[in-house]
Design a protein around this motif. Structure first.
Motif, PDB file in Angstrom:
ATOM      1  N   LEU A 155       0.719  -1.271   0.133  1.00 40.55           N
ATOM      2  CA  LEU A 155       0.037   0.064   0.016  1.00 40.55           C
ATOM      3  C   LEU A 155       0.731   1.001   0.008  1.00 40.55           C
ATOM      4  CD1 LEU A 155      -2.575  -1.029   2.556  1.00 40.55           C
ATOM      5  CD2 LEU A 155      -2.680  -1.319   0.208  1.00 40.55           C
ATOM      6  N   ASP A 156       2.093   1.213  -0.502  1.00 42.58           N
ATOM      7  CA  ASP A 156       2.966   2.423  -0.950  1.00 42.58           C
ATOM      8  C   ASP A 156       3.837   2.597   0.518  1.00 42.58           C
ATOM      9  OD1 ASP A 156       2.421   2.536  -3.528  1.00 42.58           O
ATOM     10  OD2 ASP A 156       0.687   4.070  -2.976  1.00 42.58           O
ATOM     11  N   SER A 157       3.383   2.411   1.586  1.00 37.15           N
ATOM     12  CA  SER A 157       3.777   3.097   2.574  1.00 37.15           C
ATOM     13  C   SER A 157       4.072   2.037   3.930  1.00 37.15           C
ATOM     14  CB  SER A 157       3.423   4.427   3.069  1.00 37.15           C
ATOM     15  OG  SER A 157       2.228   4.105   3.546  1.00 37.15           O
ATOM     16  N   VAL A 158       3.260   0.875   3.962  1.00 36.11           N
ATOM     17  CA  VAL A 158       2.917   0.291   5.139  1.00 36.11           C
ATOM     18  C   VAL A 158       4.122  -0.900   5.171  1.00 36.11           C
ATOM     19  CG1 VAL A 158       1.474  -1.478   6.273  1.00 36.11           C
ATOM     20  CG2 VAL A 158       0.672   0.405   5.043  1.00 36.11           C
ATOM     21  N   TYR A 159       5.111  -0.798   6.083  1.00 36.10           N
ATOM     22  CA  TYR A 159       5.972  -1.657   6.413  1.00 36.10           C
ATOM     23  C   TYR A 159       5.714  -3.116   7.130  1.00 36.10           C
ATOM     24  CZ  TYR A 159      10.803  -3.473   8.075  1.00 36.10           C
ATOM     25  OH  TYR A 159      11.836  -4.248   8.229  1.00 36.10           O
ATOM     26  N   VAL A 160       6.018  -4.041   6.280  1.00 36.77           N
ATOM     27  CA  VAL A 160       5.541  -5.532   6.684  1.00 36.77           C
ATOM     28  C   VAL A 160       6.874  -6.450   7.059  1.00 36.77           C
ATOM     29  CG1 VAL A 160       4.285  -7.452   6.139  1.00 36.77           C
ATOM     30  CG2 VAL A 160       3.655  -5.391   5.200  1.00 36.77           C
ATOM     31  N   VAL A 161       6.776  -7.099   8.315  1.00 40.37           N
ATOM     32  CA  VAL A 161       7.546  -8.251   8.705  1.00 40.37           C
ATOM     33  C   VAL A 161       6.965  -9.376   8.618  1.00 40.37           C
ATOM     34  CG1 VAL A 161       9.205  -8.843  10.311  1.00 40.37           C
ATOM     35  CG2 VAL A 161       9.252  -6.393   9.752  1.00 40.37           C
TER      36      VAL A 161
END
Length: 249
Positions: A155-161
């Motif tokens: 979503l362009d800006s959501v950082y996921v680990v």
């Protein structure tokens, strides 16, 4: 004598190697229980400079720090269904997305998700989200499985680990997180203060009734869902972006 000892050692090593190999199970179908935890305090809007913070302290005092909900994930090959646990309070006022149900067909790259928008239920059918994962060397154990870490931006800006295991073959996971070489057992969105982690993995045959797509709600696709949100929240300002992000996770 030495030859006898060497022969015995060779047999012992061979036996242990074969026994260990038999313990390695690659799951194609089964049932996973996930626990989702949201840090409600961290997500609260803090008072602006010079603003009376009494309301904030009162809200914080009367709100539990964490909202913990449980989800069930059934999978059989490339088909999976992720849904709330039967005992969950899906109408919790803090998090409307508690009621998310996501049906995924990885072989045809189709996702059918049932999501709640205010009092309206949407059934969103669209392509499976493509995530550009970057796999790292970090590992951890989740629900008894050795997992490897991967990072991404959605979503362009959501950082996921995410943490996945290749011992469970399908490349699915909780919510709409897919696309790794194995099943995702852990997800964290650090800046959104949300985590999903598997608490139990059960190897079992999955009944057909456990893998049915959701049907109750207004049928649409991702674009249509975004338009519905934008129309309903045209006067919300920044609040609209937060709702859109929650809906599209």
């Amino acid at each position: 004598m030495m030859k006898t000892i060497i022969r015995i050692l060779f047999i012992v090593i061979l036996f242990n190697t074969e026994a260990s190999a038999q313990l390695v199970t690659f799951l194609q179908r089964g049932h996973i229980q996930y626990e989702r935890k949201i840090n409600l305090h961290a997500r609260m809007r803090k008072p602006a400079a010079g603003e009376d913070g009494g309301w904030y302290e009162s809200l914080k005092k009367n709100t539990p720090q964490f909202l913990v909900t449980n989800f069930e994930y059934y999978f059989d090959g490339n088909t999976s269904l992720y849904k709330p646990g039967v005992s969950e309070q899906v109408n919790n006022p803090f998090v409307r997305e508690s009621s998310n149900t996501v049906y995924t067909m990885l072989d045809s790259s189709i996702s059918i998700a049932q999501k709640q928008l205010f009092e309206q239920s949407l059934v969103i059918k669209d392509s499976v989200r493509r995530i550009n994962w970057k796999i790292t060397s970090e590992t951890r154990k989740i629900a008894g499985f050795d997992c490897r870490r991967a990072n991404a931006i959605i979503l362009d800006s959501v950082y996921v680990v995410a943490f996945y295991t290749d011992a469970i073959i399908p490349s699915g996971g909780p919510e709409s997180f897919t696309g790794l070489p194995g099943t995702i057992l852990g997800v964290a969105l650090p800046h959104e203060h949300i985590t999903w982690f598997a608490t139990k993995v059960v190897m079992e045959d999955v009944r057909k009734e456990s893998l049915k797509p959701p049907t109750k709600g207004k049928a649409t696709n991702n674009k249509g869902a975004i338009e519905i949100v934008e129309k309903a929240t045209k006067d919300w300002g920044d609040g609209r972006n937060a709702l859109l992000k929650a809906l599209m996770l």
